[in-house]
Design an enzyme around this catalytic site. Structure first.
Site, PDB file in Angstrom:
ATOM      1  N   GLY A 248       0.833  -1.208   0.000  1.00 24.58           N
ATOM      2  CA  GLY A 248       0.000   0.000   0.000  1.00 24.58           C
ATOM      3  C   GLY A 248       0.865   1.254   0.000  1.00 24.58           C
ATOM      4  O   GLY A 248       0.576   2.238  -0.702  1.00 24.58           O
ATOM      5  N   ASP A 249       1.936   1.224   0.763  1.00 26.83           N
ATOM      6  CA  ASP A 249       2.835   2.387   0.835  1.00 26.83           C
ATOM      7  C   ASP A 249       3.519   2.598  -0.520  1.00 26.83           C
ATOM      8  O   ASP A 249       3.739   3.733  -0.948  1.00 26.83           O
ATOM      9  CB  ASP A 249       3.907   2.171   1.911  1.00 26.83           C
ATOM     10  CG  ASP A 249       3.281   1.792   3.245  1.00 26.83           C
ATOM     11  OD1 ASP A 249       2.114   2.153   3.475  1.00 26.83           O
ATOM     12  OD2 ASP A 249       3.959   1.129   4.041  1.00 26.83           O
TER      13      ASP A 249
HETATM   14  N1  LIG Z   1      -1.731 -10.449  -3.853  1.00 27.14           N
HETATM   15  C1  LIG Z   1      -1.365  -9.416  -4.627  1.00 27.14           C
HETATM   16  N2  LIG Z   1      -1.087  -9.599  -5.933  1.00 27.14           N
HETATM   17  C2  LIG Z   1      -0.746  -8.569  -6.730  1.00 27.14           C
HETATM   18  N3  LIG Z   1      -0.671  -7.294  -6.299  1.00 27.14           N
HETATM   19  C3  LIG Z   1      -0.925  -7.056  -4.997  1.00 27.14           C
HETATM   20  C4  LIG Z   1      -1.279  -8.095  -4.086  1.00 27.14           C
HETATM   21  N4  LIG Z   1      -1.488  -7.534  -2.864  1.00 27.14           N
HETATM   22  C5  LIG Z   1      -1.266  -6.213  -3.019  1.00 27.14           C
HETATM   23  N5  LIG Z   1      -0.947  -5.907  -4.287  1.00 27.14           N
HETATM   24  C6  LIG Z   1      -0.656  -4.582  -4.875  1.00 27.14           C
HETATM   25  O1  LIG Z   1      -0.433  -3.640  -3.855  1.00 27.14           O
HETATM   26  C7  LIG Z   1      -1.479  -2.658  -3.828  1.00 27.14           C
HETATM   27  C8  LIG Z   1      -1.817  -2.322  -2.395  1.00 27.14           C
HETATM   28  O2  LIG Z   1      -2.245  -3.492  -1.737  1.00 27.14           O
HETATM   29  P1  LIG Z   1      -3.374  -3.503  -0.596  1.00 27.14           P
HETATM   30  O3  LIG Z   1      -3.258  -4.819   0.081  1.00 27.14           O
HETATM   31  O4  LIG Z   1      -4.683  -3.162  -1.204  1.00 27.14           O
HETATM   32  O5  LIG Z   1      -2.923  -2.258   0.311  1.00 27.14           O
HETATM   33  P2  LIG Z   1      -2.551  -2.183   1.868  1.00 27.14           P
HETATM   34  O6  LIG Z   1      -1.151  -2.755   1.966  1.00 27.14           O
HETATM   35  O7  LIG Z   1      -2.575  -0.723   2.161  1.00 27.14           O
HETATM   36  O8  LIG Z   1      -3.583  -2.974   2.607  1.00 27.14           O
HETATM   37  C9  LIG Z   1      -2.621  -3.257  -4.643  1.00 27.14           C
HETATM   38  O9  LIG Z   1      -3.415  -2.235  -5.231  1.00 27.14           O
HETATM   39  C10 LIG Z   1      -1.852  -4.074  -5.684  1.00 27.14           C
HETATM   40  O10 LIG Z   1      -1.356  -3.238  -6.714  1.00 27.14           O
HETATM   41  O1  LIG Z   2       1.384   2.365  11.438  1.00 29.82           O
HETATM   42  P1  LIG Z   2       0.674   1.054  11.295  1.00 29.82           P
HETATM   43  O2  LIG Z   2      -0.742   1.176  10.832  1.00 29.82           O
HETATM   44  O3  LIG Z   2       0.793   0.211  12.555  1.00 29.82           O
HETATM   45  O4  LIG Z   2       1.395   0.244  10.147  1.00 29.82           O
HETATM   46  C1  LIG Z   2       2.775   0.011  10.203  1.00 29.82           C
HETATM   47  C2  LIG Z   2       3.137  -1.127   9.331  1.00 29.82           C
HETATM   48  O5  LIG Z   2       2.653  -0.861   8.036  1.00 29.82           O
HETATM   49  C3  LIG Z   2       3.703  -0.926   7.083  1.00 29.82           C
HETATM   50  O6  LIG Z   2       4.096   0.409   6.825  1.00 29.82           O
HETATM   51  C4  LIG Z   2       3.236  -1.618   5.842  1.00 29.82           C
HETATM   52  O7  LIG Z   2       2.045  -0.996   5.396  1.00 29.82           O
HETATM   53  P2  LIG Z   2       1.243  -1.487   4.121  1.00 29.82           P
HETATM   54  O8  LIG Z   2       1.440  -2.974   4.014  1.00 29.82           O
HETATM   55  O9  LIG Z   2      -0.163  -1.053   4.369  1.00 29.82           O
HETATM   56  O10 LIG Z   2       1.844  -0.765   2.953  1.00 29.82           O
HETATM   57  C5  LIG Z   2       4.834  -1.659   7.751  1.00 29.82           C
HETATM   58  O11 LIG Z   2       6.098  -1.245   7.311  1.00 29.82           O
HETATM   59  C6  LIG Z   2       4.634  -1.341   9.218  1.00 29.82           C
HETATM   60  O12 LIG Z   2       5.034  -2.420  10.026  1.00 29.82           O
END
Ligand SMILES: Nc1ncnc2c1ncn2[C@@H]1O[C@H](COP(=O)(O)OP(=O)(O)O)[C@@H](O)[C@H]1O
Ligand SMILES: O=P(O)(O)OC[C@H]1O[C@](O)(COP(=O)(O)O)[C@@H](O)[C@@H]1O
Length: 306
Positions: A248-249
């Site tokens: 997500g980041d």
């Molecule tokens: N299983 C996956 N396969 C392919 N791309 C992924 C997968 N999981 C995450 N991504 C990519 O990373 C982006 C962010 O993932 P997401 O899980 O929705 O965000 P977050 O980490 O904030 O929960 C997605 O929009 C996609 O592009």
């Molecule tokens: O500040 P929060 O919500 O506890 O999240 C921190 C965690 O999220 C992350 O930034 C990863 O976030 P995403 O998977 O949503 O991109 C990790 O590096 C960290 O451990």
């Protein structure tokens, strides 16, 4: 300059196991310690996209020193404020499934808070601010709204990636975009999202409250971008998912870099989704080569427009 704000950084301790037996003795096949926390991850992926940034926020103790050293070794500028307690260590277990345990993080006092606000107050319209992640319990729960208000008053563009009211409180100050995932969007409005139409409807509620764009990430299903005029759906290529921490980041970094590089909204979105997926397909965050290898395999379709 792009400034990322991570109020609650972390060392992400990633442990790969063959299988994971809850309650049993598990041995890791590989481990990694990464400088983490949402804004810090954004800074790291911005670097991969050749966009300089400065990482702001709070660090403490040996984990804090590790994070600062990792970033500076990667030529990422930092201007962290030191706090007394240790920065947290978040555990990420990678067996058949992915399990995360995020710690609470150190206390941040009123002096530390003022120091951060003073750093933001001197920024200008030439700067860009990214506010991302959880807020330490000791900080006021309207801190993101306070930062957003300062940005709005000084016409500094800003972006928010945070949960629930941390994000919704910033909307009246018009963030350039916000990036909820599907679950976060459901929680914000206490609803169930069944399909793309529901996602767009919920994203539009965030626009009505002030967001300029809403990028809803959908994990392996890609993402949806809602703008004032149109909606786009991104679908991602097949690949082996290795570690989605930081996906997500990475998405946020790709979008911000697209804006900074004056790419079109569609191309910024394509870059965003490529960064997220390239990170999901690797152990650490995506490199520039990994992003470049998939960017032409991400498809963007306009699904609604005026
Ligand atoms: N299983 C996956 N396969 C392919 N791309 C992924 C997968 N999981 C995450 N991504 C990519 O990373 C982006 C962010 O993932 P997401 O899980 O929705 O965000 P977050 O980490 O904030 O929960 C997605 O929009 C996609 O592009
Ligand atoms: O500040 P929060 O919500 O506890 O999240 C921190 C965690 O999220 C992350 O930034 C990863 O976030 P995403 O998977 O949503 O991109 C990790 O590096 C960290 O451990």
């Amino acid at each position: 300059m792009i400034y990322t704000i991570t109020l609650n950084p972390s060392i992400d301790y990633v442990m790969f196991t063959q299988d994971f037996d809850l309650g049993g003795l598990n041995r890791a096949t590989r481990t990694h310690k990464f400088a983490g926390g949402k804004g810090i991850n954004v800074s790291r992926v911005l670097k991969a996209l050749d966009q300089p940034s400065t990482a702001l926020g709070y660090i403490g103790g040996f984990p804090g020193a590790f994070i600062k050293n990792e970033l500076e070794s990667a030529y990422i500028h930092t201007d962290f404020i030191l706090v007394e307690e240790d920065t947290r260590i978040n555990v990420k277990l990678k067996g058949d499934t992915e399990t995360e345990i995020n710690a609470a993080g150190p206390d941040v006092n009123a002096t530390n808070l003022e120091a951060l606000l003073n750093q933001i107050k001197v920024l200008t319209t030439e700067d860009y601010v990214i506010i991302a992640g959880s807020v330490p319990k000791s900080m006021p729960d309207d801190i993101y709204a306070t930062i957003a208000q300062i940005c709005a008053e000084k016409h500094i563009p800003f972006v928010v990636d945070a949960e629930k009211s941390l994000l919704t409180q910033t909307l009246p100050y018009h963030p350039e975009f916000v990036k909820p995932n599907k679950v976060e969007l459901e929680e914000m409005f206490n609803l169930t999202i069944k399909d793309d139409h529901d996602t767009i409807q919920a994203a539009r509620l965030l626009m009505e409250q002030g967001a300029k764009h809403v990028l809803v990430s959908l994990g392996g299903e890609g993402a949806i971008l809602v703008t004032a005029d149109a909606c786009y759906k991104a679908t991602v290529p097949n690949g082996k998912v290795i570690n989605t921490v930081g996906s997500g980041d990475s998405t946020v970094a790709g979008m911000v870099a697209g804006f900074a590089q004056n790419k079109s909204i569609e191309e910024s979105f394509r870059q965003a989704v490529s960064c997220g997926t390239a990170t999901a397909f690797t152990e650490d965050l995506a490199t520039s080569e990994q992003i470049a290898a998939i960017i032409n395999k991400v498809t963007i379709t306009k699904i609604e427009g005026k």
